[in-house]
Design a protein around this motif. Structure first.
Motif, PDB file in Angstrom:
ATOM      1  N   THR A  97      37.106  38.812  52.281  1.00  0.00           N
ATOM      2  CA  THR A  97      37.886  39.100  50.930  1.00  0.00           C
ATOM      3  C   THR A  97      38.600  38.443  49.392  1.00  0.00           C
ATOM      4  O   THR A  97      37.177  37.452  48.886  1.00  0.00           O
ATOM      5  N   ILE A  98      39.866  37.727  50.017  1.00  0.00           N
ATOM      6  CA  ILE A  98      40.449  37.211  49.885  1.00  0.00           C
ATOM      7  C   ILE A  98      39.446  35.598  49.439  1.00  0.00           C
ATOM      8  O   ILE A  98      39.427  35.093  48.158  1.00  0.00           O
ATOM      9  N   LYS A 154      36.411  35.663  47.240  1.00  0.00           N
ATOM     10  CA  LYS A 154      36.647  35.076  45.245  1.00  0.00           C
ATOM     11  C   LYS A 154      38.153  34.094  45.427  1.00  0.00           C
ATOM     12  O   LYS A 154      37.588  33.549  44.527  1.00  0.00           O
ATOM     13  N   GLN A 185      36.956  30.854  43.004  1.00  0.00           N
ATOM     14  CA  GLN A 185      37.335  30.836  41.638  1.00  0.00           C
ATOM     15  C   GLN A 185      37.780  29.728  41.334  1.00  0.00           C
ATOM     16  O   GLN A 185      38.062  28.691  40.436  1.00  0.00           O
ATOM     17  N   THR A 244      49.803  41.794  52.983  1.00  0.00           N
ATOM     18  CA  THR A 244      48.829  41.863  52.005  1.00  0.00           C
ATOM     19  C   THR A 244      49.364  43.069  51.947  1.00  0.00           C
ATOM     20  O   THR A 244      48.425  44.039  51.212  1.00  0.00           O
ATOM     21  N   THR A 291      48.308  44.152  46.467  1.00  0.00           N
ATOM     22  CA  THR A 291      46.398  44.663  45.188  1.00  0.00           C
ATOM     23  C   THR A 291      45.642  43.269  46.135  1.00  0.00           C
ATOM     24  O   THR A 291      46.163  41.933  45.337  1.00  0.00           O
ATOM     25  N   PRO A 292      43.954  43.547  45.905  1.00  0.00           N
ATOM     26  CA  PRO A 292      43.239  41.766  46.014  1.00  0.00           C
ATOM     27  C   PRO A 292      44.069  41.073  44.333  1.00  0.00           C
ATOM     28  O   PRO A 292      43.585  39.552  45.308  1.00  0.00           O
ATOM     29  N   ASP A 293      43.966  41.605  43.096  1.00  0.00           N
ATOM     30  CA  ASP A 293      44.134  40.787  42.515  1.00  0.00           C
ATOM     31  C   ASP A 293      45.537  40.198  42.626  1.00  0.00           C
ATOM     32  O   ASP A 293      46.024  38.771  42.453  1.00  0.00           O
ATOM     33  N   GLN A 294      46.510  40.721  43.532  1.00  0.00           N
ATOM     34  CA  GLN A 294      48.330  39.966  43.432  1.00  0.00           C
ATOM     35  C   GLN A 294      48.228  39.150  43.784  1.00  0.00           C
ATOM     36  O   GLN A 294      48.763  38.113  44.331  1.00  0.00           O
ATOM     37  N   LEU A 330      45.255  37.285  45.162  1.00  0.00           N
ATOM     38  CA  LEU A 330      44.942  36.341  44.680  1.00  0.00           C
ATOM     39  C   LEU A 330      45.574  35.502  43.842  1.00  0.00           C
ATOM     40  O   LEU A 330      45.602  34.121  43.678  1.00  0.00           O
ATOM     41  N   GLY A 331      45.906  35.833  43.133  1.00  0.00           N
ATOM     42  CA  GLY A 331      47.269  35.223  41.735  1.00  0.00           C
ATOM     43  C   GLY A 331      48.301  34.298  43.243  1.00  0.00           C
ATOM     44  O   GLY A 331      48.276  33.543  42.658  1.00  0.00           O
TER      45      GLY A 331
END
Ligand code: DC
Length: 241
Positions: free
Chosen positions: A17-18, A21, A25, A201, A205-208, A210-211
């Motif tokens: 997933t990561i 994404k 991006q 992880t 969260t996935p957003d954290q 990814l960021g």
């Protein structure tokens, strides 16, 4: 030269997933190397080879015709022209892939296919040995982990969503067995590359995730650009020779 970012780690750490994404991006292609191992496993199973069979006939391996078409944030895979992207996702094929992937001849077959993608586009490459074996010169390497309990929970919930009725303890035990096989095989065992950044992880969260990763990649790529520019300035111009 194209940029390669590697994302390795055990099943359930959130790699696929990561990585997808991240690739989207960054506008990079995506290499899902697990899908390649799964496709070889599917072909061998279809040919009647049992995962623990010691010898895989050379001719059979040679006859397996895998094509991948990398694109931004995704990868199309086909076996002898057939789209097998759904079929390779079964638990059975995943376990077979884990067993077959310990064999040198299988890893050899896939090495060139994987490297060829990095000759076509900037790449996020996801798997077990991307940073250590396949792309040792990658500009940025990550190793994603999470506790075994959290990884089993994620897998269990994914199976529930797909309409299966799994038992958590079976999912947990199967995951530990897979980790053990992937970590202890003699060839290209799953280990973080020495220069990989490890991201746990479990509580993110996935957003954290990814960021954090995007920030690190961007600063690394900026640094590489500055180094390249500085090297060019260092080189005497022909007018001064
Ligand atoms: O990431 P995955 O679950 O799709 O991978 C399936 C199996 O393939 C995994 O258990 C081990 C093997 N594999 C490997 O040996 N090397 C890789 N780079 C990717 C996957």
């Amino acid at each position: 030269m194209f940029v390669v970012v590697t994302v390795d780690g055990p099943a359930g750490a959130g790699k696929t997933t990561i990585a997808r994404k991240l690739a989207k991006q960054l506008g990079f292609c995506m290499l899902d190397s697990g899908a390649l191992y799964r496709t070889v496993a599917l072909a061998l199973l279809r040919a009647g080879i049992i995962p623990n069979d010691e010898i895989i006939p050379d001719d059979l391996l040679k006859s397996i015709n895998i094509d991948i078409e990398p694109a931004v944030g995704s990868m199309q895979i086909s076996l002898d022209g057939e789209d097998v992207s759904s079929e390779i996702r079964s638990e059975y094929v995943g376990v077979a892939a884990s067993v077959f992937s310990a064999k040198a001849e299988v890893r050899r077959k896939l090495l060139g296919i994987q490297r060829s993608v990095a000759l076509q586009c900037d790449l996020v490459a996801e798997g077990r040995d991307m940073g250590e074996v396949v792309f040792p010169f990658a500009q940025m390497k990550f190793f994603l982990t999470a506790s075994a309990e959290e990884r089993a929970k994620r897998r269990y919930e994914e199976l529930l969503q797909k309409g299966a009725q799994p038992s958590y303890s079976e999912v947990f035990l199967e995951m530990r067995a897979r980790d053990h096989r992937d970590e202890t095989r003699a060839l290209a065992p799953m280990v973080p590359a020495k220069d990989a950044t490890i991201v746990d992880t479990t509580n993110l969260t996935p957003d954290q995730i990814l960021g954090t990763m995007l920030k690190l990649i961007k600063s690394r790529l900026d640094l590489l650009k500055q180094e390249t520019a500085a090297k060019k300035l260092d080189r005497p111009s022909k007018f001064f020779l």
